[in-house]
Design an enzyme around this catalytic site. Structure first.
Site, short mmCIF file in Angstrom:
data_model
loop_
_atom_site.label_atom_id
_atom_site.label_comp_id
_atom_site.label_asym_id
_atom_site.label_seq_id
_atom_site.Cartn_x
_atom_site.Cartn_y
_atom_site.Cartn_z
N CYS A 2 -2.49 17.70 -20.57
CA CYS A 2 -3.49 17.30 -21.57
C CYS A 2 -3.39 18.19 -22.80
O CYS A 2 -3.26 19.41 -22.69
CB CYS A 2 -4.93 17.36 -21.06
SG CYS A 2 -5.23 16.30 -19.66
N ARG A 27 2.44 17.55 -23.20
CA ARG A 27 1.44 17.99 -22.23
C ARG A 27 0.94 16.86 -21.35
O ARG A 27 0.19 17.10 -20.40
CB ARG A 27 0.25 18.60 -22.96
CG ARG A 27 0.60 19.88 -23.60
CD ARG A 27 -0.52 20.37 -24.46
NE ARG A 27 -0.31 21.79 -24.63
CZ ARG A 27 -0.88 22.71 -23.87
NH1 ARG A 27 -1.73 22.39 -22.94
NH2 ARG A 27 -0.60 23.97 -24.05
N TRP A 74 -2.88 13.92 -19.20
CA TRP A 74 -2.13 13.95 -17.94
C TRP A 74 -3.19 13.86 -16.86
O TRP A 74 -3.99 14.77 -16.68
CB TRP A 74 -1.33 15.24 -17.81
CG TRP A 74 -0.47 15.27 -16.58
CD1 TRP A 74 0.80 14.79 -16.47
CD2 TRP A 74 -0.79 15.84 -15.31
NE1 TRP A 74 1.27 15.01 -15.19
CE2 TRP A 74 0.31 15.65 -14.46
CE3 TRP A 74 -1.93 16.48 -14.80
CZ2 TRP A 74 0.33 16.07 -13.13
CZ3 TRP A 74 -1.91 16.91 -13.48
CH2 TRP A 74 -0.79 16.70 -12.66
N ASN A 98 -9.12 19.66 -21.45
CA ASN A 98 -7.88 19.93 -20.71
C ASN A 98 -8.25 20.88 -19.58
O ASN A 98 -8.80 21.94 -19.86
CB ASN A 98 -6.87 20.58 -21.67
CG ASN A 98 -5.67 21.18 -20.96
OD1 ASN A 98 -5.33 20.74 -19.87
ND2 ASN A 98 -5.04 22.15 -21.58
N GLY A 99 -7.96 20.50 -18.34
CA GLY A 99 -8.29 21.38 -17.21
C GLY A 99 -8.91 20.59 -16.08
O GLY A 99 -8.80 19.36 -16.03
N GLU A 480 17.87 23.73 -7.86
CA GLU A 480 17.61 23.26 -9.23
C GLU A 480 18.25 21.88 -9.45
O GLU A 480 17.65 20.99 -10.07
CB GLU A 480 18.15 24.29 -10.24
CG GLU A 480 18.23 23.85 -11.69
CD GLU A 480 16.89 23.50 -12.32
OE1 GLU A 480 15.85 23.67 -11.68
OE2 GLU A 480 16.91 23.00 -13.47
N LYS A 484 16.27 18.54 -10.50
CA LYS A 484 16.59 17.72 -11.68
C LYS A 484 16.76 16.27 -11.27
O LYS A 484 16.27 15.37 -11.93
CB LYS A 484 17.90 18.18 -12.34
CG LYS A 484 17.87 19.44 -13.15
CD LYS A 484 17.16 19.36 -14.47
CE LYS A 484 15.71 19.75 -14.30
NZ LYS A 484 15.39 21.15 -14.51
N GLU A 487 13.29 14.64 -10.26
CA GLU A 487 12.32 14.39 -11.34
C GLU A 487 12.81 13.34 -12.33
O GLU A 487 12.01 12.61 -12.90
CB GLU A 487 11.89 15.68 -12.04
CG GLU A 487 12.94 16.42 -12.80
CD GLU A 487 12.43 17.75 -13.37
OE1 GLU A 487 11.25 17.87 -13.67
OE2 GLU A 487 13.27 18.65 -13.53
N HIS A 503 21.32 24.18 10.74
CA HIS A 503 20.06 24.52 11.41
C HIS A 503 19.02 23.42 11.23
O HIS A 503 17.83 23.65 11.37
CB HIS A 503 19.52 25.86 10.87
CG HIS A 503 20.47 26.99 11.11
ND1 HIS A 503 20.67 27.53 12.36
CD2 HIS A 503 21.33 27.62 10.28
CE1 HIS A 503 21.60 28.48 12.27
NE2 HIS A 503 22.02 28.54 11.02
N LYS A 603 5.07 18.66 -19.41
CA LYS A 603 5.94 19.79 -19.73
C LYS A 603 5.22 21.12 -19.53
O LYS A 603 5.84 22.11 -19.18
CB LYS A 603 6.39 19.65 -21.18
CG LYS A 603 7.36 20.70 -21.66
CD LYS A 603 8.77 20.33 -21.29
CE LYS A 603 9.76 21.41 -21.61
NZ LYS A 603 10.85 21.45 -20.64
C1 F6R Z 1 11.57 21.16 -14.11
C2 F6R Z 1 10.62 21.90 -14.90
C3 F6R Z 1 9.48 22.55 -14.21
C4 F6R Z 1 9.10 23.87 -14.91
C5 F6R Z 1 7.84 24.45 -14.28
C6 F6R Z 1 7.47 25.79 -14.88
O1 F6R Z 1 12.58 20.61 -14.88
O2 F6R Z 1 10.72 21.95 -16.10
O3 F6R Z 1 9.74 22.76 -12.86
O4 F6R Z 1 10.16 24.75 -14.80
O5 F6R Z 1 6.78 23.57 -14.44
O6 F6R Z 1 7.18 25.67 -16.24
P1 F6R Z 1 7.22 26.92 -17.19
O7 F6R Z 1 8.61 27.43 -17.22
O8 F6R Z 1 6.75 26.41 -18.51
O9 F6R Z 1 6.28 27.94 -16.59
#
Ligand code: F6R
Length: 608
Positions: A2, A27, A74, A98-99, A480, A484, A487, A503, A603
């Site tokens: 948000c 956001r 969001w 926001n929250g 990672e 990727k 998501e 295991h 984000k």
């Molecule tokens: C995945 C991604 C998230 C962020 C996570 C932490 O592609 O971007 O997993 O890495 O939400 O966000 P920050 O780095 O902003 O604390």
């Protein structure tokens, strides 16, 4: 998670609010809305989905008024539909938030008992009704808002507009970020300074517990008991330019291609290539020789960057690292070493869980250090030592260049720690700096593999599950890679330490299971290859990412091989991240998902 905006001006504000919301769409992009006061009367437009829908609504039905608030959502409470979109109204009160209001159920019951009718499923609507109820009881707007805020439990950044008061916005912060922007006969409010960059660079950041009263020409910051507070006004470095995709189809691809440059900038900040030395600018007096332990906290991709660096700090500097996912760390009351360093890794610098971890470590008297991409973020401002990643703004929701810049920063810090602790002598330091300095060149070379990777990505598209395997620093990279892929393409994927396969997870392997193996030809290559052979024996479809020596050593007909250049070991997780990112990107493109704004994600995760 948000984004909120407020503007008091002498010109029509709805288009200005939309402009600011465009910079906050990272956001959340479930729905958006704007409310203004025109001749003292509240009006609003809201729309489900991305901001473009709200813009269309406003062009069909424009909203006049020189004061207003806006929101991009969001969803936390209630589906992402128009009735749940902010601003929420109660009689002559409009609120954006926001929250999360944790006690919203009990507040809602009390308000319903008083006769208030709810038209949404959100927690935010209770704020609007609470303020309205205090106004009904005879309080002035500012006092009514303050009284309502005192009843809220949880995390909030919020702004309130009052019918009949066309020179007043009140706002408060308890958790998520909020900033005041100062203009000429205009006052602004925004979730970050970047949102306000087209209007002003004069910014005052609110702190937790702050309440503010804004008019066109004045502002006051108070605590919740009404006492005046002083907060520093500063000049923000945020750019007023709205980032664009250039010639790329998506921001994510643009950001993948920016990596040679931004990795170079980041390394250049920490390494002196002339005399082959590490430097730590802005280290805030940090001396790794005096530290006996690092306690790291981060979320998601940033956590995987931290986990990679555990191998570096422990191997190069003999410095033990404990690392936690922030949402776990914040509640587990970890005992911390009195000579320890607490290190927080975050692209946004606003992640609620990471920030809560920082607050815990602050209470424990730890030295606080942050690896952050946003220099003016809350985490950066709260830390004693700040180690910036120079990735530039990252717009694609899935992190790419921020990750490789985090790795570049952390590798530099680990080398610095090794030098300061006497485990790396001058010759080794020179060699490691030389090795790291090669990263931009290799990153550039690897980008040429995009076509090959795009073809291979078709093999992952429409699969149900994918496994990623790696060892050592490539184990976090396997996780990672899986993150990727899930998501972006919504395919279920898991990253495993290759040695852990037998295991349990090997039970999943059959001819429908693609397995991505990350294995440069290093000291444990043979071990990873043995694990890979166990998979091949069970019909798993292997995509191996290795170098020419690895490809030659394997010679497996049944594996598709992405052949990387041979490179120094310390930079492999940085450079091998690129094919992993491109694989996920092209799988998603093939499947037609929304690459830059995948479903359900945001984000900046400012709620826990
Ligand atoms: C995945 C991604 C998230 C962020 C996570 C932490 O592609 O971007 O997993 O890495 O939400 O966000 P920050 O780095 O902003 O604390």
């Amino acid at each position: 998670m948000c984004g909120i905006v407020g503007i008091i001006s002498t010109r029509p504000v709805a288009p200005l609010i939309v402009d600011a919301l465009k910079r906050l769409e990272y956001r959340g992009y479930d729905s958006a809305g704007v409310a203004t006061l025109d001749g003292g009367k509240l009006g609003r437009r809201r729309a489900e989905g991305k901001l473009g829908n709200l813009e269309q609504r406003l062009s069909d039905e424009p909203l006049a008024g020189t004061i207003g608030i806006g929101h991009t959502r969001w969803a936390t409470h209630g589906a992402p539909v128009e009735v749940n979109a902010h601003p929420h109204f109660s009689e002559e009160v409009a609120v954006v938030h926001n929250g999360i209001i944790e006690n919203f159920r009990e507040l809602r019951r009390e308000l319903e008992a008083k006769g208030f009718t709810f038209s949404s499923q959100t927690d935010t609507e209770v704020i609007a009704h609470l303020v309205a109820s205090h106004i009904k009881d005879g309080l002035a707007p500012q006092e009514a808002a303050l009284a309502a805020i005192k009843l809220l439990r949880g995390a909030f950044a919020l702004a309130v507009l009052f019918g009949g008061h066309d020179d007043l916005i009140v706002a408060a912060r308890q958790g998520p970020p909020l900033a005041i922007g100062h203009g000429e006969d205009e006052m602004y409010l925004g979730s970050d300074a970047v949102a306000l960059a087209p209007f002003t660079n004069k910014i005052t950041y609110l702190e937790d517990g702050d309440f503010t009263v804004l008019t066109k020409t004045s502002y006051q910051i108070l605590d919740l008991d009404g006492n005046k507070l002083e907060r520093r006004q500063q000049i923000s470095g945020g750019s007023a330019m709205l980032a664009d995709k250039g010639n790329h189809r998506h921001f994510m691809l643009k950001e993948i291609y920016e990596q040679p440059e931004v990795i170079g900038h980041t390394l250049g900040h920490y390494l002196s290539f002339n005399n082959l030395q590490v430097n730590l600018p802005e280290s805030g007096g940090l001396d790794f020789a005096k530290i006996d332990r690092i306690n790291m906290t981060a979320c998601g991709t940033a956590y995987y960057a931290g986990l990679t660096s555990k191998y570096w700090f422990e191997g190069l500097a003999r410095l033990p690292v404990d690392i936690d996912i922030a949402s776990e760390f914040r509640y587990r009351e970890a005992p911390l070493s009195k000579d320890g360093l607490s290190l927080f890794i975050s692209q946004s610098g606003e992640t609620a869980d990471t920030l809560a971890g920082l607050k815990y470590c602050e209470e424990q008297g730890q030295h606080l250090a942050a690896v952050v991409n946003v220099r003016e973020s809350t985490i950066a401002r709260a830390s004693h030592s700040v180690f910036p990643t120079l990735a530039g703004p990252e717009i694609g929701v899935a992190s790419t260049k921020a990750f490789t810049c985090q790795l570049s920063t952390l590798a530099s810090l680990a080398v610095a720690a090794g030098v300061q602790r006497g485990h790396i002598d001058r010759e080794r330091e020179k060699q490691l700096v030389r090795d790291l300095s090669e990263a931009p060149r290799y990153a550039n070379e690897v980008l040429h593999l995009e076509d090959t990777i795009a073809k291979l990505a078709h093999r992952l598209a429409n699969k149900q599950h994918v496994l990623y395997l790696g060892r050592d620093t490539n184990f976090p990279l396997a996780m990672e890679g899986a993150l990727k892929l899930k998501e972006l393409s919504y395919i279920h994927a898991e990253g495993y330490a290759a040695g852990e396969l037998k295991h349990g997870p090997i039970a999943l392997v059959d001819e429908n299971m693609p397995i991505v193996v990350i294995a440069p030809h290093d000291r444990i290559f043979e071990k990873t290859v043995s694990n890979m052979q166990e998979v091949a024996a069970r019909g798993g479809q292997i995509i191996l990412i290795t170098d020419p020596k690895g490809a030659e050593a394997v010679g497996m007909d049944e594996a598709e091989i992405i052949v990387m250049p041979e490179m120094p070991e310390i930079i492999t997780p940085i450079i091998y991240a690129l094919p992993i990112q491109m694989l996920a990107y092209h799988t998603a493109v093939h499947m037609g998902t929304d690459v830059d704004q995948p479903r359900n994600l945001a984000k900046s995760v400012t709620v826990e």
